[in-house]
Each structure stands twice: as structure tokens, then as C-alpha cells.
Design a protein around this motif. Structure first.
Motif, PDB file in Angstrom:
ATOM      1  N   ASP A  76      -0.378   0.924   4.956  1.00  0.00           N
ATOM      2  CA  ASP A  76      -1.804   0.843   5.265  1.00  0.00           C
ATOM      3  C   ASP A  76      -2.668   1.334   4.114  1.00  0.00           C
ATOM      4  O   ASP A  76      -3.850   1.018   4.048  1.00  0.00           O
ATOM      5  CB  ASP A  76      -2.116   1.692   6.518  1.00  0.00           C
ATOM      6  CG  ASP A  76      -1.526   1.094   7.782  1.00  0.00           C
ATOM      7  OD1 ASP A  76      -1.287  -0.122   7.799  1.00  0.00           O
ATOM      8  OD2 ASP A  76      -1.281   1.863   8.733  1.00  0.00           O
ATOM      9  N   ARG A  77      -2.058   2.118   3.196  1.00  0.00           N
ATOM     10  CA  ARG A  77      -2.848   2.746   2.141  1.00  0.00           C
ATOM     11  C   ARG A  77      -2.612   2.168   0.760  1.00  0.00           C
ATOM     12  O   ARG A  77      -3.460   2.276  -0.112  1.00  0.00           O
ATOM     13  CB  ARG A  77      -2.529   4.250   2.084  1.00  0.00           C
ATOM     14  CG  ARG A  77      -2.965   5.059   3.267  1.00  0.00           C
ATOM     15  CD  ARG A  77      -2.774   6.540   2.993  1.00  0.00           C
ATOM     16  NE  ARG A  77      -1.367   6.893   2.923  1.00  0.00           N
ATOM     17  CZ  ARG A  77      -0.743   7.695   3.781  1.00  0.00           C
ATOM     18  NH1 ARG A  77      -1.420   8.209   4.789  1.00  0.00           N
ATOM     19  NH2 ARG A  77       0.521   7.981   3.623  1.00  0.00           N
ATOM     20  N   ALA A  78      -1.430   1.611   0.537  1.00  0.00           N
ATOM     21  CA  ALA A  78      -1.033   1.292  -0.833  1.00  0.00           C
ATOM     22  C   ALA A  78      -0.531  -0.138  -0.959  1.00  0.00           C
ATOM     23  O   ALA A  78      -0.126  -0.770   0.014  1.00  0.00           O
ATOM     24  CB  ALA A  78       0.051   2.272  -1.294  1.00  0.00           C
ATOM     25  N   ASP A  79      -0.556  -0.622  -2.206  1.00  0.00           N
ATOM     26  CA  ASP A  79      -0.024  -1.950  -2.523  1.00  0.00           C
ATOM     27  C   ASP A  79       1.451  -1.880  -2.888  1.00  0.00           C
ATOM     28  O   ASP A  79       2.182  -2.856  -2.747  1.00  0.00           O
ATOM     29  CB  ASP A  79      -0.791  -2.541  -3.716  1.00  0.00           C
ATOM     30  CG  ASP A  79      -2.295  -2.492  -3.507  1.00  0.00           C
ATOM     31  OD1 ASP A  79      -2.785  -3.241  -2.661  1.00  0.00           O
ATOM     32  OD2 ASP A  79      -2.956  -1.679  -4.182  1.00  0.00           O
ATOM     33  N   ILE A  80       1.862  -0.727  -3.390  1.00  0.00           N
ATOM     34  CA  ILE A  80       3.232  -0.538  -3.878  1.00  0.00           C
ATOM     35  C   ILE A  80       3.786   0.737  -3.260  1.00  0.00           C
ATOM     36  O   ILE A  80       3.160   1.800  -3.336  1.00  0.00           O
ATOM     37  CB  ILE A  80       3.259  -0.411  -5.421  1.00  0.00           C
ATOM     38  CG1 ILE A  80       2.639  -1.656  -6.067  1.00  0.00           C
ATOM     39  CG2 ILE A  80       4.679  -0.173  -5.934  1.00  0.00           C
ATOM     40  CD1 ILE A  80       2.107  -1.415  -7.457  1.00  0.00           C
TER      41      ILE A  80
END
Length: 413
Positions: free
Chosen positions: A58-62
Motif C-alpha cells: 500500500d505504501r511502496a512500489d518496490i
């Protein structure tokens, strides 16, 4: 691009193992324009792993995970990832053959636990591990990238350097991020910030940022910027040149250079040799110097003269001077340096004597009182420090580095 790091393992949570992986991964990601916004350590538990993955997504792309990929039953990360990505394990023949060759080279049979390391999720892209047996894995889901890696730092770093980072750069087309690190010694962080305040303000106006990275005795200054138009590199170098004018010989190196490496190169370039007479530093300077490959060219040896009788009987320091002035004194360290240089027939010699603590201090010579000297055929320079630490290990390493710095400033530059 935003990244999150998840480290898996009960040994991290109980303090049995220190998490050095996250610091290294975060540093390396910043170099390719990816920002880490959270680091989490979790237990070897399927529900914890799944919840951590959901939250991170929910917070990061990686999302980069380390740990839980060993051959034993308590390493459950692979099975949990199969459930999470709705896939199953399959035998990866190329990895199996690589494992067979690896174990054969050590004349060790490949048992079932080791063979299981070739069982990998069908849907992952395998990131080969040329330094160990647990492969890295790359997953993609809903536009996010997940990388799972072994927790062994040597293996994790190899996989990311060889496979992971290049693949991330290609996949996300990350921007060009420039970093320049300037290494300083002997100026506290607060005084350093005060000295370069105007310089730092101008740096920010040019779209660059500055990070202060302090450690005992040292402060690293890291200039960073995103190079959108190809001009930032020139601007950074101009700012570095101005900074050198401001700080002078407080700057001892750049990027990943360490002080003992710089000292070794200066001694080599000048064809000079060095010997040591250490008391309070207990051989730490010798250890620093010999950490550098090729140090036998310039480092001849040292004496750890911890007891006064060694100072007197081996180094020929005056017993009367020790009685009158104490072992922690200017006259004693000067004699230590001069005499060991003569004994070992070196160009330079360093000596140290002090009170590392946490006990042994007096009103006149509190804990942290350090005398050091550097001697050459032409002169001997002594200096006294009152280190502010009530920590033995910190006083010792700071004193050792300050002694090397005294050699650099007074004799080598």
C-alpha cells in the motif's frame, strides 16, 4: 520510486543478529534514485510475512525482503511467497545443476535439504546467487515489484549488485542521481554546520541537498542531486572545490576512502616507513594500518607498551620522567615515539598514552585524556586531547584515528 525493506528472522528481533542489510540496501537504492520510506523486521511466521507484504504494497512500489530462504524447516519464506503470489514450487534444473557443481567443488554430497534450494516458485524470475545456495526471487503483482533475498549479507549484496539493481533501473527507468561524499576529521558536526552555513544555503538554492553523516571523530558530508539536464555534475564539483577552501586540511578523503587507506597511500607515494609505540590504544593503530593490503611496504612494526616497565625497559623511556610527569604526559609520548623510531629504523613513529576509561581517571587527568606524538628525524610533534566520551572502546578508536591524523597533517601533506 518508493521502496520498503522487510527483514525476516527471529534472530533479528531478539538482538542475536544486527540488521546491517537494510542500511546497505537503503544506501544503494538511493544511488539509483529510489527512496526507502520504511524498514520493518518481522518474525519467521507466515501470517506476519503476508501482513507485512500487504501493508508494504500500500505504501511502496518496490518491496525488498531478506531472510528465511535457508534449507532448514524454520525458513518458510519461499512457501509463504507461493501462497501470496498463488503459485507453487517447481524444480529449477539450471539452479540444481549449479548447486551440484558448487557442492562437488567442495567435495560435499548434495543432500535433500540442499537439493530443496533448487525448488523455486513457478511465477518468479530467478536472481542467481553465485556466492551461495539460496537464489533470489523477483515477483511482479499489480504494478509492484517484490524481491526476496537470502539474509546472508555477502550473498544478498552479490545478488542485488549483479542482478537486482540493474533490473530495477531498467524496469522503472530511474533518474540519474548524483552523490559526492567528502570526509572530514576533527571538527564536530555542530561546528562544521556553523562553518559552512552560507555554503550550504547556496547549495540548496542550486537544487542540491546535503546530509551530515557523523561517527566518532569523523563527519562525512554527502552532496546529492537529481541530474535532469546534465548540469548537476559540474555544479557539484564546483561546490566541492569551494568546500575544500573552507575546510582545508580537515578534509582527508572522498567517497569510500578511509583514513588508514589515505595514510597508507601517502606513505607509499613518499616512500616512507612507520613504526608504533602504543599504550592506551593497545595495538589499534597497528590493526588499522594492517587492515590495508600492501601495508608491509610502509609499516615495519610496533610495541604495545601498556605497562610502565615496558616503556622503561623496552622503549628506554626515562623512569624519572614517568615518576615525575606520569605515563600520560608529553615527555613520555615524545620519548616513546622517538625511541621506537630509532629502534625500528623507520622514517616516522607514532606513540599514544592515555586514560581510556571508564575507570582510572583523576581530577588532573580525567577519563579521555590522551597524549600522542609523531616523530621524524627532523622533529617530534606531541598533542593532548580531552575526549568527551566515557566509553572505553570509543576513546580508543578515536585516539587511534587522531594519532593517524596527526601524522597526516604534520608530516605527510
Amino acid at each position: 520510486m518508493l521502496a520498503e525493506i522487510i527483514t525476516i528472522g527471529d534472530e533479528l528481533l531478539i538482538g542475536q543478529t544486527i540488521d546491517t542489510n537494510s542500511a546497505w540496501i537503503g544506501e544503494q537504492l538511493s544511488l539509483i534514485g529510489i527512496s526507502v520510506q520504511q524498514i520493518s523486521s518481522i518474525t519467521d511466521n507466515e501470517q506476519h510475512i503476508i501482513k507485512a507484504l500487504d501493508t508494504a504494497s500500500d505504501r511502496a512500489d518496490i518491496i525488498i525482503m531478506t531472510g528465511g530462504l535457508g534449507p532448514t524447516k524454520d525458513d518458510i519464506t519461499k512457501h509463504t511467497l507461493c501462497n501470496y503470489f498463488d503459485t507453487e514450487l517447481e524444480l529449477n534444473t539450471p539452479i540444481l545443476e549449479r548447486l551440484k557443481a558448487r557442492y562437488a567443488a567442495f567435495n560435499v554430497p548434495l543432500n535433500e535439504a540442499n537439493r530443496a534450494q533448487a525448488m523455486l516458485p513457478k511465477s518468479c524470475t530467478v536472481l542467481p546467487n553465485t556466492r551461495g545456495s539460496a537464489s533470489g526471487m523477483w515477483f511482479e503483482k499489480n504494478g509492484k515489484v517484490y524481491i526476496s533475498l537470502p539474509g546472508v549479507p555477502y550473498e544478498m549484496k552479490g545478488i542485488l549488485s549483479d542482478e537486482g539493481f540493474p533490473k530495477l533501473v531498467q524496469h522503472f527507468q530511474t533518474p540519474t542521481v548524483l552523490h559526492r561524499t567528502i570526509r572530514t576529521i576533527g571538527i564536530p558536526e555542530s561546528k562544521l554546520a556553523e562553518r559552512i552555513e552560507d555554503w550550504e544555503n547556496d547549495l540548496k538554492e542550486k537544487g542540491l541537498s546535503l546530509a551530515y553523516l557523523p561517527s566518532p571523530g569523523f563527519v562525512r558530508l554527502r552532496i546529492s542531486g537529481v541530474d535532469h539536464d546534465g548540469t548537476k555534475s559540474r555544479i557539484i564539483e564546483e561546490k566541492v572545490a569551494t568546500l575544500l577552501d573552507l575546510l582545508g586540511d580537515a578534509v582527508y578523503g572522498f567517497e569510500k576512502e578511509i583514513l588508514e587507506e589515505v595514510i597508507g597511500q601517502l606513505l607509499t607515494d613518499q616512500n616512507k616507513t612507520i613504526s608504533l609505540a602504543e599504550s592506551c590504544t593497545g595495538g589499534t593503530i597497528a590493526k588499522l594500518l594492517t587492515n590495508i593490503s600492501g601495508s608491509s611496504v610502509y609499516f615495519k612494526g610496533g610495541i604495545v607498551s601498556y605497562a610502565n616497565e615496558i616503556k622503561i625497559n623496552v622503549l628506554q623511556v626515562s623512569a624519572d620522567d614517568i615518576k615525575t610527569h606520569g605515563a600520560v604526559s608529553q615527555t613520555v609520548v615524545e620519548q616513546m615515539a622517538t625511541n621506537v623510531r630509532s629502534m625500528m629504523e623507520t622514517d616516522y613513529a607514532i606513540s599514544t598514552s592515555g586514560i581510556a576509561g571508564p575507570t582510572g581517571g583523576t581530577k588532573d587527568k580525567p577519563v579521555g585524556t590522551i597524549w600522542m606524538a609523531v616523530s621524524s628525524a627532523e622533529k617530534t610533534v606531541a598533542k593532548k586531547y580531552l575526549l568527551p566520551y566515557n566509553n572505553r572502546a570509543r576513546n580508543i578508536i578515536v585516539a587511534a584515528n587522531y594519532a593517524l591524523e596527526l601524522l597526516r597533517k604534520e608530516f605527510l601533506i
